[in-house]
Scaffold this motif. Structure first.
Motif, short mmCIF file in Angstrom:
data_model
loop_
_atom_site.label_atom_id
_atom_site.label_comp_id
_atom_site.label_asym_id
_atom_site.label_seq_id
_atom_site.Cartn_x
_atom_site.Cartn_y
_atom_site.Cartn_z
N GLN A 99 69.26 59.65 -12.45
CA GLN A 99 68.11 60.47 -12.32
C GLN A 99 67.38 60.99 -13.46
OE1 GLN A 99 67.96 61.86 -7.85
NE2 GLN A 99 69.87 62.12 -8.37
N ILE A 246 66.59 68.28 -11.52
CA ILE A 246 65.67 67.43 -11.10
C ILE A 246 64.34 68.23 -11.09
CG2 ILE A 246 64.71 65.54 -9.42
CD1 ILE A 246 67.46 65.08 -8.80
N ALA A 250 61.37 67.91 -14.06
CA ALA A 250 60.03 67.39 -13.80
C ALA A 250 58.86 68.60 -13.92
CB ALA A 250 60.07 67.20 -12.25
N ASP B 242 64.09 59.73 -3.39
CA ASP B 242 65.02 60.96 -3.61
C ASP B 242 64.35 61.74 -4.84
OD1 ASP B 242 66.61 59.22 -4.98
OD2 ASP B 242 68.30 59.92 -4.64
N THR B 243 64.62 61.40 -5.98
CA THR B 243 64.04 61.84 -7.19
C THR B 243 62.77 62.27 -7.04
OG1 THR B 243 65.52 60.33 -8.26
CG2 THR B 243 64.40 61.83 -9.61
N ILE B 246 61.97 65.46 -4.74
CA ILE B 246 62.42 66.67 -5.21
C ILE B 246 61.50 66.94 -6.21
CG2 ILE B 246 64.47 67.84 -6.60
CD1 ILE B 246 66.31 65.93 -4.91
N ALA B 247 61.11 66.21 -7.12
CA ALA B 247 60.24 66.40 -8.12
C ALA B 247 58.97 66.94 -7.71
CB ALA B 247 60.13 65.13 -9.18
N ALA B 250 58.94 70.38 -5.96
CA ALA B 250 58.90 71.46 -6.80
C ALA B 250 57.61 71.61 -7.50
CB ALA B 250 60.17 71.20 -7.77
#
Lengths: 259, 259
Positions: A99, A246, A250, B242-243, B246-247, B250
């Protein structure tokens, strides 16, 4: 696999590449390539390019694919975000490698800290044989060629006082701290305002330090701040290490890109 | 567990709470509480508070802990970010529940899409008995009490055309699209500029739509845009669902908070 990554030694002088194993199996079974078709390719730490399938030989074992590749003249730039991470538990780190590579990090600096369990350092997840394929998996997902550099440091104080300037020179140093009220985006804007001449910001880099599950201790936070790290927060929520890594990577990327 | 979450029916009229099972085991074995000590508590969808341990009864089965709880007068505000997510593969969704609750989402709207495999809808990961404990785990990690609302929609067109206005009224609608060049933060700033009177932005909400691994198809993207969704990108990188979840969650949170 949105990109077929090649090791530099796999590319012949004329651009000929012979693939077997997982990449050939992916080309044959998922993309179902036939001679004449083109696929996206890239060289690790090198340029992107196009591979034209010249022949295929499917087999039950996975088969082989021959490509003729032509590459861009230059490699894409190194991601502008680096990570300094207190060694997380092996299960979490295993999930993070791909990731983090997909999000794009120039380097991953792993360190000991007071609240890191000593036995985390004994894991095979820290062996290049384990993490390199996972990093490459993330790059192939995100279509990048830059393999994040990984370094492992068992002494936090020695890392910060002696080694860090060599690993990460000029650039913005941030440390995630639940108690901080400054947002990542504000810190990046301020860092930019305080920075050098126009144009320099395009090459600017940022390093974000993320502590262990229990947080950095006071000594560690003070040492980081004494070495130029500015504390940034993400609000009152306490996140698991993997979620925080993560989210923060980002956020730093987004802040660096925003005009 | 940074917060002990209680179901409303578990709290007696005088604030008396009797815990057994995982929460009691955590209090006794990890926090090693003794009578007189206080712990952070919260009521699901309700206020935070303080629980004073009145008695403990350890046992090999986990034991019991009696608390006397006093609560704040008001519940914390609902997270301002909602998620519209094309149903990911069950393994990915299972990992996401706790992380999304920890990041803070008001609701999770799960939908079918052309590139969602039909059998993803048969999974037990969509049963409240499976996901509710995972959401609560995320809330206890992040110290929140707002249980994200979950709704599951098997017809994308019906969802967007008929149901969505009821689920998400006024607010900024964003759709993640690899081809978009507008950043999340820019879209939030613009949305705010176009918005109502000052002060309204404090209550503003945003909904971010995230497609399946293969992306939304053209029909889906057009339908979303026709219903007020603005396309936002995260640069050229293609991320795993999934990444990306989350990114993006956020990023939207951070943009909503930033001044």
């Amino acid at each position: 696999m949105n990109l077929i990554l090649l090791e530099p030694h796999e590319v012949g002088g004329t651009g000929a590449v012979s693939l077997s194993g997982a990449r050939a199996a992916h080309l044959l079974r998922v993309l179902k390539v036939t001679p004449g078709q083109t696929v996206r390719v890239g060289v690790l730490d090198g340029p992107h390019g196009t591979g034209t399938v010249t022949s295929t030989a499917p087999s039950t074992a996975g088969g082989t694919v021959e490509l003729h590749c032509a590459f861009d003249s230059a490699a894409p730039p190194r991601p502008r975000v680096d990570l300094l991470l207190a060694l997380p538990r092996p299960k979490v780190l295993r999930r993070l490698w791909a990731q983090l590579a997909a999000l794009g990090v120039g380097q991953i600096i792993l360190t000991n800290a007071a609240r890191v369990e000593r036995n985390y350092f004994d894991t095979h997840v820290l062996a290049p044989e384990c993490y390199r394929p996972l990093l490459i998996e993330g790059l192939q997902q995100a279509r990048d060629t830059w393999l994040p550099r990984v370094s492992i440091h068992r002494q936090f104080k020695v890392l910060i006082e002696d080694a860090l300037d060599g690993l990460f020179g000029d650039g913005l140093r941030l440390v995630a701290d639940a108690a901080a009220t400054c947002q990542v985006s504000a810190a990046v804007r301020q860092g930019r305002g305080a920075g050098a001449e126009p144009g320099a910001e395009r090459d600017a880099r940022a390093l974000i330090a993320i502590g262990p599950e229990g947080g950095w201790n006071d000594f560690e936070l003070a040492l980081l701040e004494a070495h130029g790290f500015q504390a940034v927060g993400m609000g009152a929520r306490t996140l698991r290490t993997d979620t925080a890594c993560i989210a923060l990577t980002a956020l730093v990327h987004d802040s660096m890109e925003s005009g």
